[in-house]
Design a protein around this motif. Structure first.
Motif, PDB file in Angstrom:
ATOM      1  N   UNK A   1       0.905  -1.270  -0.111  1.00  0.00           N
ATOM      2  CA  UNK A   1       0.131  -0.034  -0.068  1.00  0.00           C
ATOM      3  C   UNK A   1       1.048   1.253   0.013  1.00  0.00           C
ATOM      4  N   UNK A   2       1.935   1.294   0.857  1.00  0.00           N
ATOM      5  CA  UNK A   2       2.917   2.435   0.867  1.00  0.00           C
ATOM      6  C   UNK A   2       3.400   2.793  -0.444  1.00  0.00           C
ATOM      7  N   UNK A   3       3.668   1.543  -1.200  1.00  0.00           N
ATOM      8  CA  UNK A   3       4.497   1.880  -2.655  1.00  0.00           C
ATOM      9  C   UNK A   3       3.292   2.491  -3.645  1.00  0.00           C
ATOM     10  N   UNK A   4       2.140   1.740  -3.641  1.00  0.00           N
ATOM     11  CA  UNK A   4       1.030   2.422  -4.354  1.00  0.00           C
ATOM     12  C   UNK A   4       0.849   3.698  -4.071  1.00  0.00           C
ATOM     13  N   UNK A   5       0.846   4.230  -2.812  1.00  0.00           N
ATOM     14  CA  UNK A   5       0.403   5.465  -2.296  1.00  0.00           C
ATOM     15  C   UNK A   5       1.613   6.406  -2.804  1.00  0.00           C
ATOM     16  N   UNK A   6       2.833   6.304  -2.756  1.00  0.00           N
ATOM     17  CA  UNK A   6       3.676   7.089  -3.239  1.00  0.00           C
ATOM     18  C   UNK A   6       4.087   7.047  -4.647  1.00  0.00           C
ATOM     19  N   UNK A   7       3.684   5.817  -5.259  1.00  0.00           N
ATOM     20  CA  UNK A   7       3.749   5.908  -6.913  1.00  0.00           C
ATOM     21  C   UNK A   7       2.792   6.871  -7.448  1.00  0.00           C
ATOM     22  N   UNK A   8       1.608   6.917  -6.768  1.00  0.00           N
ATOM     23  CA  UNK A   8       0.413   7.750  -7.071  1.00  0.00           C
ATOM     24  C   UNK A   8       0.590   9.251  -6.759  1.00  0.00           C
ATOM     25  N   UNK A   9       1.351   9.244  -5.670  1.00  0.00           N
ATOM     26  CA  UNK A   9       2.016  10.883  -5.316  1.00  0.00           C
ATOM     27  C   UNK A   9       2.809  11.304  -6.560  1.00  0.00           C
ATOM     28  N   UNK A  10       3.671  10.475  -6.893  1.00  0.00           N
ATOM     29  CA  UNK A  10       4.526  10.468  -7.746  1.00  0.00           C
ATOM     30  C   UNK A  10       3.899  11.154  -9.174  1.00  0.00           C
ATOM     31  N   UNK A  11       3.072  10.262  -9.456  1.00  0.00           N
ATOM     32  CA  UNK A  11       2.275  10.814 -10.862  1.00  0.00           C
ATOM     33  C   UNK A  11       1.735  12.114 -10.822  1.00  0.00           C
ATOM     34  N   UNK A  12       0.854  12.396  -9.685  1.00  0.00           N
ATOM     35  CA  UNK A  12       0.316  13.757  -9.209  1.00  0.00           C
ATOM     36  C   UNK A  12       1.368  14.578  -9.528  1.00  0.00           C
ATOM     37  N   UNK A  13       2.453  14.515  -8.947  1.00  0.00           N
ATOM     38  CA  UNK A  13       3.467  15.563  -8.835  1.00  0.00           C
ATOM     39  C   UNK A  13       3.956  15.704 -10.305  1.00  0.00           C
ATOM     40  N   UNK A  14       4.300  14.829 -10.946  1.00  0.00           N
ATOM     41  CA  UNK A  14       4.836  14.853 -12.272  1.00  0.00           C
ATOM     42  C   UNK A  14       3.725  15.593 -13.187  1.00  0.00           C
ATOM     43  N   UNK A  15       2.589  15.552 -12.911  1.00  0.00           N
ATOM     44  CA  UNK A  15       1.482  16.308 -13.825  1.00  0.00           C
ATOM     45  C   UNK A  15       1.226  17.648 -13.593  1.00  0.00           C
ATOM     46  N   UNK A  16       1.582  17.905 -12.214  1.00  0.00           N
ATOM     47  CA  UNK A  16       1.119  19.130 -11.511  1.00  0.00           C
ATOM     48  C   UNK A  16       1.460  20.192 -12.451  1.00  0.00           C
ATOM     49  N   UNK A  17       2.670  20.146 -12.886  1.00  0.00           N
ATOM     50  CA  UNK A  17       3.250  21.462 -13.598  1.00  0.00           C
ATOM     51  C   UNK A  17       3.272  21.307 -15.046  1.00  0.00           C
ATOM     52  N   UNK A  18       2.199  20.409 -15.440  1.00  0.00           N
ATOM     53  CA  UNK A  18       2.159  20.416 -17.071  1.00  0.00           C
ATOM     54  C   UNK A  18       0.576  20.400 -17.056  1.00  0.00           C
ATOM     55  N   UNK A  19      -0.124  19.100 -16.855  1.00  0.00           N
ATOM     56  CA  UNK A  19      -1.513  19.019 -16.767  1.00  0.00           C
ATOM     57  C   UNK A  19      -2.147  18.571 -16.029  1.00  0.00           C
ATOM     58  N   UNK A  20      -2.346  19.240 -14.675  1.00  0.00           N
ATOM     59  CA  UNK A  20      -2.674  18.589 -13.349  1.00  0.00           C
ATOM     60  C   UNK A  20      -3.999  17.706 -13.413  1.00  0.00           C
ATOM     61  N   UNK A  21      -3.931  16.821 -12.482  1.00  0.00           N
ATOM     62  CA  UNK A  21      -5.357  16.159 -12.169  1.00  0.00           C
ATOM     63  C   UNK A  21      -5.928  16.876 -10.860  1.00  0.00           C
ATOM     64  N   UNK A  22      -7.043  17.211 -11.146  1.00  0.00           N
ATOM     65  CA  UNK A  22      -7.675  17.845  -9.984  1.00  0.00           C
ATOM     66  C   UNK A  22      -8.364  16.648  -9.121  1.00  0.00           C
ATOM     67  N   UNK A  23      -7.655  15.970  -8.387  1.00  0.00           N
ATOM     68  CA  UNK A  23      -8.309  14.881  -7.635  1.00  0.00           C
ATOM     69  C   UNK A  23      -7.713  14.811  -6.144  1.00  0.00           C
ATOM     70  N   UNK A  24      -8.692  14.531  -5.337  1.00  0.00           N
ATOM     71  CA  UNK A  24      -8.155  14.352  -3.866  1.00  0.00           C
ATOM     72  C   UNK A  24      -8.513  12.753  -3.541  1.00  0.00           C
TER      73      UNK A  24
END
Lengths: 192, 263
Positions: A77-100
C-alpha cells in the motif's frame, strides 16, 4: 460535493463514500460506487473533477496491474501511495489532475494503512482522513472517537455517527452512502 | 566467411549467430575473473585484480576498487571485462535503483534491477548500430521477496540466477571446480575458503605464459566482498575485505595448494 472518509482500525481499514453522481443541478444516479479496487487488498476513494477522477484512477490501476504482471508480485500500500503521489506531482506542472484521494490497503506483515493525497500531490499517512465538505464534520468527530485498537463494529458505529452528523448539519448532504472494509481477506461491503 | 557478417552488431550471420556479441564475450574471457557463491546467510564475491603495480596509487578515488561496486544499500556487483564499459553500466544501475526508490519508496527488488539492465544491454544487440558492452556482471543482493540472490548477466542481455557462478578469465574451469566445491546450506563464513580455493585454481590452470613464477595469491591481486544482513537491525551490509582481513584466507588457500603440489 463528493464525500469520503477513512478510518484505520486494529487490523482493517474502513472507508465510506457517498453514492451520488451529480452534474451541476442534476443528480444522474444515487447508487454510484466510488470506492474502486486497485488490487485484491487495496482501494482508491477518489473525488474531484469529473473526467480527471476516472482517467487518473484507471491510469494508476493499469500501471499497478502492469507491475504485478511484469514482476509476479504485488506492490505494498505504501508503494502504491507513493507511486500515485509521484504521478500527481509529475502532472502538476504540466496538466494537473484535479483529484483528492484516499488509498486504503492491507499488507501482510505491515497491517492496515490509510493514506490521504490531494491534487497538489500532498501525501500523508493518516489514522482518519477524508475529502469533501462532509469530511470537516466527520473529522472533528473522529478526532474525539478514534483510538488505536478500534474493532470493526466500533469503526462502523463511528462512521454512522459521522454520517448522521453530516445529514444533520450540512445543507447539501448526500442522501446515501456505502461503507467498505479492507482487511486480510480483501475488500468487502459492510453497509448500505 | 564470418568476416562479412561480423562488423554490424545488428545482423545475424547465416548460421544464426551474433558475432559482435560473441566477440564481446571473448573480450571478457581475457579479463580478470570474478566468482560468486550464494550462501545461506549471504552472498560472497571474489575477484582477481589485473591491474597490480607498485606504482598504483591505491588511495586515489576511483582506483580503490577495480572489481566490486555497491549499487544500492541492498545490492552490489562484481564486474569482468572492459572497465570503462562497466562504469557506464554501474552508473545506469545506480540511477535505476534510485529512480525505483523515488517512485515506490521501497528498495528495488534485485531481479528487477538485473532485468532492467539486461533489457538495456539487449538493445545494443538489436538496434542503434552501437557495439555491445564488453562486460559481464555478477549481482549480489537481498530483498524482502526472495532473500539473498546471485545473478549473472552477459553482453547478450541474458541473465540467470545462480547458486555459484564464475565470469572472466578461466571461468569455464572455475565453473567446473565450483560444481564440486558448492555445497547446499553453506554459510558465508564457510563460503569464503571454498571460493578462495577455486580462484586459486584459475591462475594455476590458465597462466601458461605468465612471467611470474609465483602463482600463489596475494592480497593485492584479490578483491573479496560479502553481502550479508545484520540480524538485529535487518540492514544489508556490503563489506569489502581489506588486505589484513584477507590475508588469513589467502594463507590458508596457498598452504593447501602447496600441500597438494608437494604431495
Amino acid at each position: 460535493m463528493d464525500f469520503f472518509m477513512g478510518i484505520k482500525g486494529k487490523d482493517f481499514v474502513l472507508v465510506c463514500a457517498d453514492t451520488s453522481a451529480v452534474h451541476s443541478i442534476i443528480s444522474i444516479k444515487q447508487d454510484e460506487d466510488k470506492i474502486i479496487p486497485v488490487d485484491t487488498h487495496k482501494v482508491f476513494c477518489i473525488a474531484g473533477e469529473a473526467g480527471d477522477r476516472v482517467q487518473f484512477s484507471e491510469y494508476i490501476i493499469a500501471n499497478i496491474k502492469l507491475y504485478s504482471l511484469r514482476n509476479e508480485t504485488g506492490l505494498s500500500t505504501k508503494s502504491v501511495a507513493h507511486y500515485t503521489r509521484g504521478e500527481l506531482a509529475t502532472a502538476l506542472r504540466k496538466s494537473p489532475y484535479h483529484c483528492n484521494l484516499l488509498v486504503a490497503g492491507f499488507d501482510e506483515g505491515v497491517g492496515p494503512s490509510l493514506y490521504w493525497l490531494d491534487y497538489l500531490a500532498t501525501l500523508h499517512k493518516v489514522n482518519t482522513g477524508g475529502t469533501g465538505y462532509g469530511s470537516y464534520f466527520a473529522l472533528s468527530l473522529f478526532d474525539k472517537m478514534w483510538h488505536p485498537d478500534l474493532s470493526e463494529d466500533e469503526a462502523v458505529a463511528m462512521m454512522e455517527a459521522g454520517i448522521a452528523e453530516i445529514k444533520k448539519r450540512l445543507v447539501v448532504a448526500p442522501p446515501h452512502y456505502i461503507i467498505k472494509v479492507v482487511d486480510k481477506n480483501g475488500v468487502r461491503e459492510v453497509k448500505k | 566467411m564470418a568476416r562479412r557478417y561480423d562488423s554490424r552488431t545488428t545482423i545475424f550471420s547465416p548460421e544464426g549467430r551474433l558475432y559482435q556479441v560473441e566477440y564481446a564475450m571473448e573480450a571478457i574471457s581475457n579479463a580478470g575473473a570474478a566468482i560468486g557463491m550464494l550462501c545461506t546467510d549471504g552472498v560472497v564475491l571474489v575477484a582477481e585484480k589485473k591491474i597490480t603495480s607498485k606504482l598504483l596509487d591505491t588511495k586515489a578515488v576511483g582506483v580503490r576498487r577495480e572489481k566490486m561496486y555497491k549499487l544500492d544499500d541492498h545490492l552490489a556487483c562484481a564486474v569482468a571485462g572492459i572497465t570503462a564499459d562497466a562504469n557506464i553500466l554501474i552508473n545506469t544501475c545506480r540511477a535505476t535503483a534510485q529512480r525505483y526508490y523515488f517512485a515506490y519508496q521501497e528498495p528495488m527488488p534485485v531481479e528487477q534491477l538485473v532485468r532492467a539492465l539486461c533489457d538495456t544491454k539487449q538493445g545494443y544487440t538489436q538496434f542503434g548500430g552501437q557495439r555491445p558492452f564488453g562486460v559481464s556482471l555478477l549481482y549480489a543482493g537481498w530483498d524482502e521477496h526472495y532473500g539473498f540472490q546471485l545473478y549473472q548477466s552477459d553482453p547478450s542481455g541474458n541473465y540467470g540466477g545462480w547458486k555459484a557462478v564464475a565470469i572472466g578469465g578461466g571461468h569455464a574451469a572455475a565453473q567446473n571446480l565450483l560444481k564440486t566445491e558448492y555445497k547446499e546450506d553453506t554459510p558465508v563464513s564457510g563460503g569464503i575458503p571454498a571460493l578462495i580455493k577455486v580462484s586459486g585454481g584459475i591462475p594455476a590452470l590458465i597462466k601458461v605464459l605468465s612471467k611470474s613464477m609465483d602463482s600463489s595469491l596475494t592480497s593485492d591481486k584479490v578483491e573479496l566482498a560479502t553481502v550479508t544482513r545484520d540480524a538485529a537491525t535487518g540492514k544489508v551490509i556490503f563489506k569489502v575485505y581489506e588486505s589484513a582481513e584477507l590475508q588469513p584466507y589467502l594463507d590458508a588457500a596457498n598452504a593447501e595448494k602447496e600441500a597438494a603440489a608437494s604431495s
